[in-house]
Write a protein that holds these residues in place. Structure first.
Motif, mmCIF file in Angstrom:
data_model
loop_
_atom_site.group_PDB
_atom_site.id
_atom_site.type_symbol
_atom_site.label_atom_id
_atom_site.label_comp_id
_atom_site.label_asym_id
_atom_site.label_seq_id
_atom_site.Cartn_x
_atom_site.Cartn_y
_atom_site.Cartn_z
ATOM 1 N N THR A 19 0.851 -1.182 0.000
ATOM 2 C CA THR A 19 0.000 0.000 0.000
ATOM 3 C C THR A 19 0.890 1.237 0.000
ATOM 4 O OG1 THR A 19 -1.763 -1.153 1.148
ATOM 5 C CG2 THR A 19 -1.811 1.252 1.240
ATOM 6 N N SER A 31 -8.060 -0.918 1.185
ATOM 7 C CA SER A 31 -7.697 -1.480 -0.118
ATOM 8 C C SER A 31 -6.747 -2.660 0.039
ATOM 9 C CB SER A 31 -7.073 -0.405 -1.006
ATOM 10 O OG SER A 31 -8.030 0.588 -1.303
ATOM 11 N N LEU A 35 -7.518 -6.634 -0.956
ATOM 12 C CA LEU A 35 -6.657 -7.472 -1.789
ATOM 13 C C LEU A 35 -6.220 -8.736 -1.057
ATOM 14 C CD1 LEU A 35 -4.554 -4.673 -3.484
ATOM 15 C CD2 LEU A 35 -6.186 -6.210 -4.627
ATOM 16 N N SER A 77 0.437 -3.544 -5.842
ATOM 17 C CA SER A 77 0.471 -2.312 -5.049
ATOM 18 C C SER A 77 -0.834 -1.574 -5.263
ATOM 19 C CB SER A 77 1.675 -1.440 -5.410
ATOM 20 O OG SER A 77 1.537 -0.879 -6.683
ATOM 21 N N THR A 78 -1.218 -0.799 -4.248
ATOM 22 C CA THR A 78 -2.427 0.003 -4.321
ATOM 23 C C THR A 78 -2.105 1.401 -3.830
ATOM 24 O OG1 THR A 78 -4.704 0.268 -3.506
ATOM 25 C CG2 THR A 78 -3.197 -0.957 -2.086
ATOM 26 N N SER A 123 -7.076 7.244 -14.183
ATOM 27 C CA SER A 123 -6.310 6.128 -13.628
ATOM 28 C C SER A 123 -5.064 5.851 -14.456
ATOM 29 C CB SER A 123 -7.158 4.861 -13.600
ATOM 30 O OG SER A 123 -6.351 3.763 -13.211
ATOM 31 N N ALA A 125 -3.270 2.902 -13.753
ATOM 32 C CA ALA A 125 -2.941 1.523 -13.373
ATOM 33 C C ALA A 125 -1.995 0.941 -14.414
ATOM 34 C CB ALA A 125 -4.209 0.681 -13.277
ATOM 35 N N LEU A 138 -2.203 -0.655 -8.782
ATOM 36 C CA LEU A 138 -3.626 -0.340 -8.826
ATOM 37 C C LEU A 138 -3.904 0.970 -8.108
ATOM 38 C CD1 LEU A 138 -5.036 -3.838 -7.753
ATOM 39 C CD2 LEU A 138 -4.400 -3.046 -10.049
ATOM 40 N N GLY A 140 -5.774 3.489 -5.406
ATOM 41 C CA GLY A 140 -5.906 3.295 -3.965
ATOM 42 C C GLY A 140 -7.302 3.043 -3.441
ATOM 43 N N CYS A 145 -9.558 -1.615 -6.585
ATOM 44 C CA CYS A 145 -8.860 -2.876 -6.273
ATOM 45 C C CYS A 145 -9.788 -4.064 -6.505
ATOM 46 C CB CYS A 145 -8.355 -2.863 -4.834
ATOM 47 S SG CYS A 145 -6.990 -1.715 -4.569
ATOM 48 N N TRP A 149 -9.039 -6.954 -9.243
ATOM 49 C CA TRP A 149 -8.936 -8.362 -8.831
ATOM 50 C C TRP A 149 -10.006 -9.193 -9.532
ATOM 51 C CZ3 TRP A 149 -5.386 -11.385 -6.806
ATOM 52 C CH2 TRP A 149 -5.761 -12.716 -6.574
#
Length: 180
Positions: A19, A31, A35, A77-78, A123, A125, A138, A140, A145, A149
């Motif tokens: 994170t 978040s 995950l 990662s977020t 975004s 991403a 990804l 936050g 998330c 996923w």
């Protein structure tokens, strides 16, 4: 046909969750919690978890440690993927990639557009491979998330997914290092 081939055995992937936040404490990391919940419910193994500030050096140090760890197959990662001055996760990731997975951004944007319309344009991403380790960055928000996923990673990190998936090519990610 796209889907899960029930005739194949599931292969758990060892996934670390990072994170990136200047404002969140571990107990407020919804978040990251989402995950971890999703990946463990799917049968994967949590290989590590950390929270670092929005600083490129800190992000890269954590990523490099996990890339070097043979017990980590992938890092999700977020946070830090937006457009503001403190959002440096994408730059931290991209400097480490040996190969970018460009279509990840496209597919994530398509999924986001279905949910949030033109706001999806904000975004950044992204995904790539470094040292035989998959790296996914990804946004936050828990919703982003969840979308990443459920809409991408659950299938691509499942060896049984057909016609292809990230797991089946993991043994070949570093074959270029063996060539002379």
């Amino acid at each position: 046909m796209t889907g899960i081939d029930q005739g194949l055995d599931f292969i758990p992937v060892r996934i670390a969750v990072l994170t990136v936040s200047d404002s969140r404490a571990p107990e407020e990391d919804r978040s990251g919690d989402l995950l971890v919940s999703r990946l463990t419910a799917a049968g994967h193994r949590l290989a590590g978890r950390a929270l670092v500030r929005d600083e490129k050096a800190a992000i890269q140090a954590r990523l490099r440690a996990w890339i070097a760890d043979p017990e980590v197959d992938a890092v999700i990662s977020t946070g830090g993927t937006g457009l503001t001055g403190r959002d440096v996760t994408v730059e931290a990731h991209e400097e480490l990639y040996e190969k970018a997975i460009n279509a990840f951004s496209t597919v994530f944007a398509m999924l986001s557009y279905e949910k949030i319309g033109t706001s999806a344009i904000q975004s950044r991403a992204c995904a790539g491979v470094a040292g035989g380790t998959y790296l996914f960055a990804l946004p936050g928000s828990p919703g982003a998330c969840r979308d990443a996923w459920d809409g991408i990673l659950a299938a691509q990190l499942d060896y049984r997914h057909r016609p292809c998936n990230f797991v089946e090519i993991m043994p070949r990610l570093e074959e270029h290092r063996r060539r002379k």
